[in-house]
Design an enzyme around this catalytic site. Structure first.
Site, PDB file in Angstrom:
ATOM      1  N   HIS A 160       5.435 -27.269   4.121  1.00  0.00           N
ATOM      2  CA  HIS A 160       5.404 -27.366   2.658  1.00  0.00           C
ATOM      3  C   HIS A 160       6.215 -28.585   2.221  1.00  0.00           C
ATOM      4  CE1 HIS A 160       4.132 -24.653  -0.851  1.00  0.00           C
ATOM      5  NE2 HIS A 160       4.266 -25.897  -1.293  1.00  0.00           N
ATOM      6  N   ARG A 170      -3.055 -24.441  -1.181  1.00  0.00           N
ATOM      7  CA  ARG A 170      -2.365 -23.166  -1.039  1.00  0.00           C
ATOM      8  C   ARG A 170      -2.833 -22.540   0.258  1.00  0.00           C
ATOM      9  NH1 ARG A 170       2.053 -23.157  -4.096  1.00  0.00           N
ATOM     10  NH2 ARG A 170       1.540 -24.199  -6.021  1.00  0.00           N
TER      11      ARG A 170
END
Lengths: 312, 312
Positions: free
Chosen positions: B275, B227
């Protein structure tokens, strides 16, 4: 006491490592060029070093019994007219791990589009398009010796299907399906990746030709690590220009270093490296020598003995 | 007949795959947005889909018993004030193989200097300098869940040493040494590669901070896949500018998409992806749902149940 001649650019490093290995007494001479020795080397029964240098020295080794090369390829020693009255063994289990890392670096870079992602970054483009994955793809190995076997194991680790094309051997169990003889086009059909790791012999010269490239599915990737002569350069340029091949990665060339005017330097979808796929660290390089020397002193068969006729 | 609500962009594809799986009878509703449904969904006891969409739907699911998300992270469902009167399970064994291919793509590209080789080719420079190799290097995994375990297995395949830092678990046997609690700097010392795959919790916020980056040996490489919030972006920029870190590869960011003015886009030795490290193919994504649905119908404990307090 047997005499060992070390003949290689890294001769002193090899001498240090061989002496540190605690072998039975050996009279060691270590030089980087044959010219460093005056006249014959009558005490040398064993030679360890680079094939090209050893070829020059061959006439000056009256008691030669065994040559261990630091390379997998031994072409300079196979030329017609050279003596063949000694045991010739080539390097083994030396290049497999670094060549395997090299191949998977490019396979994964292709799937995960590393160069595309860099271009997106350079243009500040949040490129959310997905990449591909190796899992489920099919890898074809043209040549399954010790290097091919290591590639096959890594391919299975990543969940790939593996085909192998060899003359007759079926030694690696990590290969799912073997092909021999005239089945090379059948082998090529359905491959996502073709990796060429054949030795340089008459039988493998131009084995990657227009017909084989044409048999690959559109979008396939070719990697050549074996010998430049295994590849028909003109046919490869055509396959890349027509867009049939998605990518070629070449580490070896018919003429090295590649001349500056060669079209490969600027061919799109062709990535070059510079005969750098195999790493040559001295502590790796002496392992085959040490293993074979132990066998030699016990009078046993040496490993990876070259058949002068077959060429590997 | 239990009611299943599928709530995801790929809802129709998931419906097709779930119906093709031959489950016991299920009443399936598949929508891409909560707005496609008028009012409550009183028949839906089970929801499969994207955490962000499910959060919106939570007040309209009076008989909700179980939610299976398509993602590993479930932050939207953990926000204070939201109901927690149902079983929450997150995705597992879905992203491991693609994230593993991603990590090894960049590790191998770094060792084999893929971007340098391309620059050499572009300048027609026969660059014969050797590359490095993964064998013998040390990989540190910040977080060893199912993804970390898969990374550890691949690292062992390539002959690496593997360290793992976790809260307390030591579940992967491919990890050579575990570190917990206040031993994070000790964990970092001696790493060649640090890969961050921690979930986003209060405990992992800014876990990659200036002190941790300073504890890495000079020339280390950082990869962040977990993250964005796990990383102190300012500290990372300093570590790269000072040359202490050789390379950072970032797939996740505190704010996504990364704003065009962010310094990361043009920081040297920083490679960005978007991502995209985990691939999301529908046939992969439904596997955890199918496995857990079988358990649900048998009244068994579900796999990868999220602890609302712990956050993963």
């Amino acid at each position: 006491m047997p005499g060992l001649l070390i003949l290689a650019k890294q001769a002193q490093e090899y001498r240090r490592l061989i002496e540190a290995a605690g072998l039975p007494p050996l009279e060691v001479t270590a030089v980087t060029e044959p010219d460093e020795l005056a006249g014959d080397a009558p005490g040398c029964e064993i030679v360890f070093g680079e094939a090209r240098l050893i070829r020059e020295m061959l006439p000056r080794l009256p008691r030669l019994r065994w040559v261990q090369t630091t390379s997998a390829g031994v072409e300079p020693l196979l030329e017609p007219g050279l003596r063949r009255d000694y045991l010739l063994t080539n390097a083994f289990d030396v290049f497999g791990d670094s060549m395997c890392e090299y191949v998977f670096a490019y396979l994964l870079a292709h799937e995960r589009r590393l160069f595309d992602r860099l271009r997106s970054q350079q243009t500040r483009h949040w490129d959310h398009s997905p990449g591909g994955r190796l899992r489920g793809r099919t890898l074809g190995l043209l040549g399954v010796g010790s290097i091919g076997a290591e590639l096959a194991r890594s391919a299975k680790h990543f969940g790939m299907q593996v085909r192998g094309y060899t003359r007759s051997s079926e030694s690696s169990r990590a290969v799912d399906a073997y092909y021999h003889g005239d089945r090379v086009l059948e082998f090529a059909r359905g491959l996502d990746y073709l990796v060429c790791v054949v030795p340089n012999t008459a039988a493998t010269r131009r084995i990657v030709d227009a017909a084989l490239l044409q048999a690959l599915p559109p979008g396939a990737v070719l990697i050549n690590l074996g010998r430049g002569a295994a590849l028909d350069e003109t046919a490869l340029l055509q396959a890349l220009q027509s867009g049939r091949l998605a990518l070629a990665v070449l580490d070896v060339f018919e003429h090295e270093p590649l001349p500056p005017e060669h079209p490969f330097w600027q061919t799109p979808n062709l990535l070059m490296t510079f005969h750098t796929s195999a790493l040559h660290e001295p502590h790796d390089m002496i392992r085959p020598f040490l293993e074979n020397y132990a066998r030699f002193t016990r009078g046993e068969t040496l490993l990876h003995q070259v058949d002068f006729e077959r060429g590997y």
